[in-house]
Motif scaffolding. Structure first.
Motif, PDB file in Angstrom:
ATOM      1  N   GLY A 172      -5.337  -3.250   4.241  1.00 11.29           N
ATOM      2  CA  GLY A 172      -5.202  -1.804   4.259  1.00 11.29           C
ATOM      3  C   GLY A 172      -4.015  -1.394   3.402  1.00 11.29           C
ATOM      4  N   THR A 173      -4.134  -0.274   2.694  1.00 18.32           N
ATOM      5  CA  THR A 173      -3.103   0.146   1.738  1.00 18.32           C
ATOM      6  C   THR A 173      -2.801   1.631   1.867  1.00 18.32           C
ATOM      7  N   VAL A 174      -1.518   1.961   1.778  1.00 23.93           N
ATOM      8  CA  VAL A 174      -1.071   3.344   1.637  1.00 23.93           C
ATOM      9  C   VAL A 174       0.000   3.346   0.550  1.00 23.93           C
ATOM     10  N   SER A 175      -0.104   4.293  -0.403  1.00 23.10           N
ATOM     11  CA  SER A 175       0.895   4.343  -1.472  1.00 23.10           C
ATOM     12  C   SER A 175       1.026   5.748  -2.032  1.00 23.10           C
ATOM     13  N   TYR A 176       2.119   5.957  -2.748  1.00 24.88           N
ATOM     14  CA  TYR A 176       2.354   7.230  -3.439  1.00 24.88           C
ATOM     15  C   TYR A 176       2.992   6.916  -4.775  1.00 24.88           C
ATOM     16  N   GLY A 177       2.620   7.672  -5.802  1.00 20.99           N
ATOM     17  CA  GLY A 177       3.203   7.449  -7.115  1.00 20.99           C
ATOM     18  C   GLY A 177       2.978   8.622  -8.041  1.00 20.99           C
ATOM     19  N   ALA A 178       3.488   8.491  -9.255  1.00 16.21           N
ATOM     20  CA  ALA A 178       3.357   9.555 -10.253  1.00 16.21           C
ATOM     21  C   ALA A 178       3.483   8.952 -11.637  1.00 16.21           C
ATOM     22  N   SER A 179       2.994   9.680 -12.613  1.00 15.11           N
ATOM     23  CA  SER A 179       3.143   9.245 -13.999  1.00 15.11           C
ATOM     24  C   SER A 179       4.572   9.489 -14.460  1.00 15.11           C
ATOM     25  N   ILE A 180       5.027   8.663 -15.394  1.00 13.09           N
ATOM     26  CA  ILE A 180       6.364   8.828 -15.963  1.00 13.09           C
ATOM     27  C   ILE A 180       6.300   9.703 -17.208  1.00 13.09           C
ATOM     28  N   ASN A 181       5.390   9.411 -18.111  1.00  5.99           N
ATOM     29  CA  ASN A 181       5.208  10.279 -19.276  1.00  5.99           C
ATOM     30  C   ASN A 181       4.161  11.342 -18.975  1.00  5.99           C
TER      31      ASN A 181
END
Length: 201
Positions: A172-181
């Protein structure tokens, strides 16, 4: 730098949880997994849904540590539909993650991670409907369609999250992220909240 910070922070986390690190002695030295994820995407002003599928692989740095490096190849289909607007985009995603695995008990492991995913946008289409009910398509990666402000096809990002390995197969996975460029010259950072499942093989 990422490895050092991650190892220090997660060693502290492991002491707090009073768990032991999971190394190759527990049969956890590497894994391959099929992954299926739902992505809630934020394009700053617009939202979209995403479905990601792929295969990931992870390797233990050495048998005396519980630090892992994960890589793979995933495909994401992003989509959104409103009354007079439709959006579709296909993206190839290469996850590059560092894990530190903590053994909860003989059958379960929790592994926080941090990474720098690479995203290559393969196809994209925006469809609008005008006042008269006629529709027209825009390719966001085409300079003529976007009047010189076309989207970039390559983005590097960051993400943080945790995977839970339950038994011998389930993940099971939970994550958060965003692009840098940015997605375009006038801006356009993509943010993503992800929940997913996986099956080791």
């Amino acid at each position: 730098m990422f490895v050092t910070i991650f190892a220090i922070s997660n060693t502290a986390f492991g002491q707090f949880m009073n768990t032991s690190s999971a190394g190759s002695s527990r049969g956890f030295d590497s894994w391959k997994a099929f992954v299926f994820e739902y992505n809630s995407l934020d394009f700053e002003d617009d939202g979209a849904n995403g479905i990601t599928v792929g295969i990931n692989k992870a390797k233990n740095f050495n048998s005396n540590t519980a630090l892992y490096f994960e890589y793979g190849f995933n495909l994401q289909y992003a989509f959104e539909k409103a009354d007079d607007y439709k959006f579709n985009m296909l993206t190839a995603k290469v996850p590059l993650n560092f894990y530190y695995a903590f053994e909860i008990d003989d059958n379960n492991v929790i592994a926080p991670f941090i990474g720098l995913p690479l995203n290559i946008h393969l196809l994209g289409k925006m469809t609008y409907e005008d006042y008269y009910g006629e529709s027209f398509d825009i390719n966001p990666f085409d300079s003529d369609d976007m009047n010189g402000d076309e989207w970039t096809r390559f983005q590097i990002g960051w993400n943080v999250g945790v995977r839970a390995f339950l038994g011998e197969k389930f993940i099971g996975t939970v994550s958060y992220g965003a692009s840098i460029n940015d997605l375009a010259d006038n801006g356009g950072q993509i943010k993503a909240f992800t929940v997913g499942v996986g099956f080791r093989f």
